[in-house]
Design an enzyme around this catalytic site. Structure first.
Site, PDB file in Angstrom:
ATOM      1  N   GLY A   1      64.915 -46.137 -29.199  1.00 12.60           N
ATOM      2  CA  GLY A   1      63.665 -46.028 -28.439  1.00 12.60           C
ATOM      3  C   GLY A   1      62.711 -45.051 -29.103  1.00 12.60           C
ATOM      4  O   GLY A   1      62.961 -43.845 -29.118  1.00 12.60           O
TER       5      GLY A   1
ATOM      6  N   SER B   1      63.094 -40.094 -10.828  1.00 15.24           N
ATOM      7  CA  SER B   1      63.641 -41.159 -11.671  1.00 15.24           C
ATOM      8  C   SER B   1      64.913 -40.682 -12.354  1.00 15.24           C
ATOM      9  O   SER B   1      65.246 -39.498 -12.338  1.00 15.24           O
ATOM     10  CB  SER B   1      62.609 -41.553 -12.731  1.00 15.24           C
ATOM     11  OG  SER B   1      62.353 -40.445 -13.572  1.00 15.24           O
TER      12      SER B   1
ATOM     13  N   HIS C   1      33.155 -20.835 -32.320  1.00 20.24           N
ATOM     14  CA  HIS C   1      33.531 -20.995 -33.725  1.00 20.24           C
ATOM     15  C   HIS C   1      34.303 -19.772 -34.191  1.00 20.24           C
ATOM     16  O   HIS C   1      33.911 -18.658 -33.868  1.00 20.24           O
ATOM     17  CB  HIS C   1      32.265 -21.149 -34.583  1.00 20.24           C
ATOM     18  CG  HIS C   1      32.560 -21.239 -36.045  1.00 20.24           C
ATOM     19  ND1 HIS C   1      33.080 -22.377 -36.619  1.00 20.24           N
ATOM     20  CD2 HIS C   1      32.456 -20.319 -37.041  1.00 20.24           C
ATOM     21  CE1 HIS C   1      33.249 -22.167 -37.916  1.00 20.24           C
ATOM     22  NE2 HIS C   1      32.882 -20.922 -38.197  1.00 20.24           N
TER      23      HIS C   1
ATOM     24  N   ALA D   1      54.824 -35.569 -15.013  1.00 19.42           N
ATOM     25  CA  ALA D   1      54.930 -34.509 -14.014  1.00 19.42           C
ATOM     26  C   ALA D   1      53.584 -34.238 -13.340  1.00 19.42           C
ATOM     27  O   ALA D   1      53.510 -34.086 -12.119  1.00 19.42           O
ATOM     28  CB  ALA D   1      55.445 -33.244 -14.683  1.00 19.42           C
TER      29      ALA D   1
HETATM   30  P1  FAD Z   1      61.801 -35.641 -10.323  1.00 17.69           P
HETATM   31  O1  FAD Z   1      61.327 -34.542 -11.163  1.00 17.69           O
HETATM   32  O2  FAD Z   1      62.758 -36.602 -10.912  1.00 17.69           O
HETATM   33  O3  FAD Z   1      62.455 -34.958  -9.038  1.00 17.69           O
HETATM   34  C1  FAD Z   1      63.112 -35.674  -8.067  1.00 17.69           C
HETATM   35  C2  FAD Z   1      63.992 -34.719  -7.269  1.00 17.69           C
HETATM   36  O4  FAD Z   1      64.509 -35.408  -6.143  1.00 17.69           O
HETATM   37  C3  FAD Z   1      65.203 -34.205  -8.037  1.00 17.69           C
HETATM   38  O5  FAD Z   1      65.302 -32.815  -7.894  1.00 17.69           O
HETATM   39  C4  FAD Z   1      66.393 -34.901  -7.374  1.00 17.69           C
HETATM   40  O6  FAD Z   1      67.577 -34.120  -7.383  1.00 17.69           O
HETATM   41  C5  FAD Z   1      65.869 -35.058  -5.958  1.00 17.69           C
HETATM   42  N1  FAD Z   1      66.472 -36.140  -5.201  1.00 17.69           N
HETATM   43  C6  FAD Z   1      66.606 -37.449  -5.553  1.00 17.69           C
HETATM   44  N2  FAD Z   1      67.148 -38.165  -4.547  1.00 17.69           N
HETATM   45  C7  FAD Z   1      67.352 -37.286  -3.536  1.00 17.69           C
HETATM   46  C8  FAD Z   1      67.873 -37.410  -2.227  1.00 17.69           C
HETATM   47  N3  FAD Z   1      68.256 -38.593  -1.723  1.00 17.69           N
HETATM   48  N4  FAD Z   1      67.962 -36.305  -1.468  1.00 17.69           N
HETATM   49  C9  FAD Z   1      67.576 -35.092  -1.924  1.00 17.69           C
HETATM   50  N5  FAD Z   1      67.062 -34.914  -3.150  1.00 17.69           N
HETATM   51  C10 FAD Z   1      66.943 -35.994  -3.936  1.00 17.69           C
HETATM   52  N6  FAD Z   1      56.470 -35.285 -17.969  1.00 17.69           N
HETATM   53  C11 FAD Z   1      55.370 -34.630 -18.346  1.00 17.69           C
HETATM   54  O7  FAD Z   1      54.330 -34.772 -17.692  1.00 17.69           O
HETATM   55  N7  FAD Z   1      55.359 -33.801 -19.426  1.00 17.69           N
HETATM   56  C12 FAD Z   1      56.457 -33.617 -20.178  1.00 17.69           C
HETATM   57  O8  FAD Z   1      56.424 -32.860 -21.142  1.00 17.69           O
HETATM   58  C13 FAD Z   1      57.642 -34.298 -19.825  1.00 17.69           C
HETATM   59  N8  FAD Z   1      58.757 -34.139 -20.542  1.00 17.69           N
HETATM   60  C14 FAD Z   1      59.898 -34.787 -20.164  1.00 17.69           C
HETATM   61  C15 FAD Z   1      61.024 -34.630 -20.951  1.00 17.69           C
HETATM   62  C16 FAD Z   1      62.199 -35.283 -20.614  1.00 17.69           C
HETATM   63  C17 FAD Z   1      63.422 -35.097 -21.475  1.00 17.69           C
HETATM   64  C18 FAD Z   1      62.233 -36.095 -19.444  1.00 17.69           C
HETATM   65  C19 FAD Z   1      63.507 -36.783 -19.041  1.00 17.69           C
HETATM   66  C20 FAD Z   1      61.110 -36.260 -18.670  1.00 17.69           C
HETATM   67  C21 FAD Z   1      59.926 -35.623 -19.032  1.00 17.69           C
HETATM   68  N9  FAD Z   1      58.747 -35.781 -18.303  1.00 17.69           N
HETATM   69  C22 FAD Z   1      57.614 -35.131 -18.690  1.00 17.69           C
HETATM   70  C23 FAD Z   1      58.687 -36.623 -17.102  1.00 17.69           C
HETATM   71  C24 FAD Z   1      58.782 -35.744 -15.834  1.00 17.69           C
HETATM   72  O9  FAD Z   1      59.974 -35.013 -15.874  1.00 17.69           O
HETATM   73  C25 FAD Z   1      58.718 -36.608 -14.596  1.00 17.69           C
HETATM   74  O10 FAD Z   1      57.566 -37.416 -14.634  1.00 17.69           O
HETATM   75  C26 FAD Z   1      58.652 -35.743 -13.341  1.00 17.69           C
HETATM   76  O11 FAD Z   1      59.776 -34.898 -13.268  1.00 17.69           O
HETATM   77  C27 FAD Z   1      58.578 -36.614 -12.085  1.00 17.69           C
HETATM   78  O12 FAD Z   1      58.522 -35.811 -10.968  1.00 17.69           O
HETATM   79  P2  FAD Z   1      59.044 -36.287  -9.554  1.00 17.69           P
HETATM   80  O13 FAD Z   1      58.785 -35.158  -8.625  1.00 17.69           O
HETATM   81  O14 FAD Z   1      58.493 -37.601  -9.215  1.00 17.69           O
HETATM   82  O15 FAD Z   1      60.621 -36.518  -9.717  1.00 17.69           O
HETATM   83  P1  NAI Z   2      59.338 -44.819 -23.173  1.00 16.62           P
HETATM   84  O1  NAI Z   2      59.021 -45.937 -22.285  1.00 16.62           O
HETATM   85  O2  NAI Z   2      58.296 -43.856 -23.584  1.00 16.62           O
HETATM   86  O3  NAI Z   2      59.983 -45.376 -24.524  1.00 16.62           O
HETATM   87  C1  NAI Z   2      61.100 -46.209 -24.547  1.00 16.62           C
HETATM   88  C2  NAI Z   2      61.085 -47.025 -25.826  1.00 16.62           C
HETATM   89  O4  NAI Z   2      62.326 -47.704 -25.942  1.00 16.62           O
HETATM   90  C3  NAI Z   2      59.986 -48.081 -25.836  1.00 16.62           C
HETATM   91  O5  NAI Z   2      59.208 -47.913 -26.986  1.00 16.62           O
HETATM   92  C4  NAI Z   2      60.760 -49.398 -25.841  1.00 16.62           C
HETATM   93  O6  NAI Z   2      60.115 -50.404 -26.572  1.00 16.62           O
HETATM   94  C5  NAI Z   2      62.087 -48.990 -26.492  1.00 16.62           C
HETATM   95  N1  NAI Z   2      63.215 -49.880 -26.167  1.00 16.62           N
HETATM   96  C6  NAI Z   2      63.564 -50.382 -24.957  1.00 16.62           C
HETATM   97  N2  NAI Z   2      64.660 -51.170 -25.066  1.00 16.62           N
HETATM   98  C7  NAI Z   2      65.020 -51.177 -26.373  1.00 16.62           C
HETATM   99  C8  NAI Z   2      66.057 -51.811 -27.114  1.00 16.62           C
HETATM  100  N3  NAI Z   2      66.978 -52.596 -26.544  1.00 16.62           N
HETATM  101  N4  NAI Z   2      66.120 -51.594 -28.437  1.00 16.62           N
HETATM  102  C9  NAI Z   2      65.214 -50.794 -29.056  1.00 16.62           C
HETATM  103  N5  NAI Z   2      64.219 -50.162 -28.397  1.00 16.62           N
HETATM  104  C10 NAI Z   2      64.113 -50.351 -27.078  1.00 16.62           C
HETATM  105  O7  NAI Z   2      60.565 -44.075 -22.443  1.00 16.62           O
HETATM  106  P2  NAI Z   2      61.251 -42.684 -22.731  1.00 16.62           P
HETATM  107  O8  NAI Z   2      60.911 -42.174 -24.076  1.00 16.62           O
HETATM  108  O9  NAI Z   2      62.690 -42.864 -22.373  1.00 16.62           O
HETATM  109  O10 NAI Z   2      60.566 -41.744 -21.663  1.00 16.62           O
HETATM  110  C11 NAI Z   2      60.688 -42.006 -20.256  1.00 16.62           C
HETATM  111  C12 NAI Z   2      59.533 -41.435 -19.511  1.00 16.62           C
HETATM  112  O11 NAI Z   2      59.540 -40.026 -19.548  1.00 16.62           O
HETATM  113  C13 NAI Z   2      58.213 -41.888 -20.080  1.00 16.62           C
HETATM  114  O12 NAI Z   2      57.629 -42.763 -19.147  1.00 16.62           O
HETATM  115  C14 NAI Z   2      57.402 -40.685 -20.249  1.00 16.62           C
HETATM  116  O13 NAI Z   2      56.201 -40.792 -19.538  1.00 16.62           O
HETATM  117  C15 NAI Z   2      58.231 -39.537 -19.668  1.00 16.62           C
HETATM  118  N6  NAI Z   2      58.193 -38.430 -20.623  1.00 16.62           N
HETATM  119  C16 NAI Z   2      57.005 -37.811 -20.858  1.00 16.62           C
HETATM  120  C17 NAI Z   2      56.911 -36.817 -21.794  1.00 16.62           C
HETATM  121  C18 NAI Z   2      55.597 -36.199 -22.042  1.00 16.62           C
HETATM  122  O14 NAI Z   2      54.699 -36.384 -21.253  1.00 16.62           O
HETATM  123  N7  NAI Z   2      55.442 -35.450 -23.114  1.00 16.62           N
HETATM  124  C19 NAI Z   2      58.064 -36.371 -22.567  1.00 16.62           C
HETATM  125  C20 NAI Z   2      59.253 -37.110 -22.269  1.00 16.62           C
HETATM  126  C21 NAI Z   2      59.295 -38.082 -21.313  1.00 16.62           C
END
Ligand code: FAD
Ligand code: NAI
Length: 468
Positions: free
Chosen positions: A182, A145, A447, A323
């Protein structure tokens, strides 16, 4: 050379899938367009954010808890450069680890952008424009994504003042005031990092709650706790403009329920309003692979797309963007391709918000159970009554166990407290085995541990907790 499996994308979904496929004896290749493996999670997501969350939490503890514990260190000083170096080093250790695992499992790494030519054929376009075509019996789309932005609002990310999560992981200076658009997971985690390091943080959220979809009681209490940590909240506020100014940026929002618009200014604005499935340049339309109304690759219960031999996993398909969900799907799809019974239990996927305190949950919330008309018993236990929590000054929060009224089967567990992200897994294991709250309450817990609060909350669903 023909492969058994070619995985496009090496985030947690893709690289785990490739390793499992190789372990099952399938000839496997991965295609990755970035120089490093690990995708969003390892490069700009889970791992770097947790490095900064840990470091900033330590900074906060040193300021607020050390004195009470009898440790005099003077006023802690922030060395942001070193904190960012720790983050970069953590990411590098993980990406290097993945290079090692690719080699160890004899997975071919094809560098470049992958696209699906048709079932059985993947094209890889390298950075220099050269195209290589590979034949494969199966294709797994794991392209993840990308930042979604705000639908209908022009947001020009410069990653210095107007930030996505990626820019918010790399600020050279602590902003005086940061607006977070958000109040979801990213907004509260990265907002916490900069608040702990000294920024004033204002969260502007569309819904009238933060962490929409989480247990309502936790969300409410947690908002109060964040308030004490210096957060300001504008809830029920729809952001309609994010504008870069001469110095910082401004955010305009209007009350969802109607009323006058308001504009506030800050040194930096983090836009964290969700992520979108990433399928750019994949050639899905040409290959006939269907996507849904939100652009996610459509899959059936076995992670198959509508085109035989093409599968999809992780953030690019429906379900929580996590992830570990992507990893489970990666394993399942490798097993399915190898002729085994790969399966993901979507009812037991824990979710953790790595704030202070942490929030962790698995299964249904009370709100969901009510909406579904399922009768349940709720048991609660506060960490303020837990000995270990008192000893370590981590008394904020509670555990809530929800069990079916008739069968006592545990349907959901919600924890807010220090280490919640580790504690949640005993609930996940219990639920995976269809266990009851009595099973949990009668399991001997060491504990003194924070986990005893989980046992006590389970006990409270059908009897009385001992320590309250
Ligand atoms: P991605 O990790 O997005 O990997 C996709 C890969 O595909 C990338 O390396 C990209 O370069 C590659 N790719 C895309 N298109 C192509 C193409 N056409 N050819 C070749 N390569 C390509 N989730 C958690 O569970 N715990 C967390 O603590 C957490 N923290 C997060 C914090 C932040 C700031 C963000 C942004 C996300 C976080 N997430 C967390 C969400 C987590 O990162 C994603 O759910 C997870 O990375 C999804 O894995 P994926 O393998 O589906 O895709
Ligand atoms: P999110 O979906 O968790 O939160 C986005 C928030 O933005 C929502 O509460 C929504 O109501 C608000 N929003 C949307 N449009 C708006 C507007 N116009 N004005 C004001 N508020 C608005 O998405 P987020 O935080 O960007 O995370 C993306 C994904 O990454 C999540 O789906 C999450 O699962 C994953 N992620 C997971 C983590 C973890 O597992 N610890 C850490 C970080 C990301």
């Amino acid at each position: 050379m023909a492969y058994d499996v070619v995985v496009i994308g090496t985030g947690p979904g893709g690289y785990v899938c490739a390793i499992k496929a190789a372990q099952l004896g399938l000839k496997t290749a991965v295609v990755e367009k970035l120089p490093t493996h690990g995708g969003t999670c390892v490069n700009v997501g889970c791992i770097p954010s947790k490095a900064l969350l840990h470091a900033s939490e330590m900074f906060m503890e040193a300021q607020h808890s050390f004195q009470a514990l009898g440790i005099e260190v003077g006023t802690p000083k922030l060395n942001l450069k070193q904190m960012l170096a720790h983050k970069a080093q953590t990411v590098e250790q993980n990406t290097k680890g993945l290079d090692f695992l690719m080699k160890k499992n004899k997975i071919d790494v094809l560098r470049g952008t992958g696209s699906v030519v048709a079932a059985g054929k993947v094209a890889v376009t390298a950075a220099d424009g050269k195209v290589q075509q590979v034949d494969t019996k199966n294709i797994v789309i794991a392209t993840g994504s990308d930042v979604a932005g705000i639908p209908g609002v022009k947001v020009e990310f410069d990653e210095k003042v107007i930030l996505s999560s990626t820019g918010a992981l790399d600020l050279e200076k602590v902003p005086g005031h940061m607006i977070v658009v958000g109040g979801g997971v990213i907004g509260l985690e990265l907002g916490s990092v900069w608040a702990r390091l000294g920024a004033k943080v204002t969260v502007v959220e569309y819904l009238d709650t933060i962490l929409g979809g989480m247990d309502g009681e936790i969300a409410k209490q947690f908002q109060r706790m964040l308030g004490k940590q210096g957060f300001d909240f504008k809830l029920g506020a729809k952001v309609t403009a994010v504008t870069k100014g001469k110095k910082g940026a401004s955010v305009t929002f209007e009350p969802v329920k109607g009323g006058a618009a308001e504009t506030i200014e800050a040194d930096a604005v983090l836009v964290a309003t969700g992520r979108r499935p990433y399928t750019d340049g994949l050639g899905l339309k040409e290959a006939g692979v269907e996507v849904d109304e939100r652009g996610r690759v459509k899959t059936d219960g076995h992670l198959r797309t509508n085109v035989p031999g093409i599968y999809a996993i992780g953030d690019v398909i429906a379900g929580p963007m996590l992830a570990h969900k992507a990893e489970e799907e990666g394993v399942a799809v490798a097993e399915i391709i190898a002729g085994q019974a790969g399966h993901v239990n979507y009812d037991v996927i824990p979710g953790v918000v790595y704030t202070s305190p942490e929030i962790a949950s698995v299964g249904k919330t009370e709100e969901q159970l009510k909406a579904e008309g399922i009768a349940y018993n709720a048991g609660k236990f506060p960490f303020s009554a837990n000995g270990r929590a008192r000893a370590s000054l981590h008394t904020d929060g509670f555990v809530k166990v929800l069990a079916d009224k008739k069968t006592d089967r545990v349907l959901g567990v919600h924890i807010m407290g220090f280490g919640a992200g580790e504690m949640i897994h005993e609930a996940a294991v219990l639920m995976e085995f269809g266990g009851s709250s009595e099973d949990l309450a009668r399991t001997c817990h060491a504990h003194p541990t924070m986990s005893e609060a989980v046992k006590e909350a389970a006990l409270a669903t059908f009897a009385k907790p001992i320590h309250m």
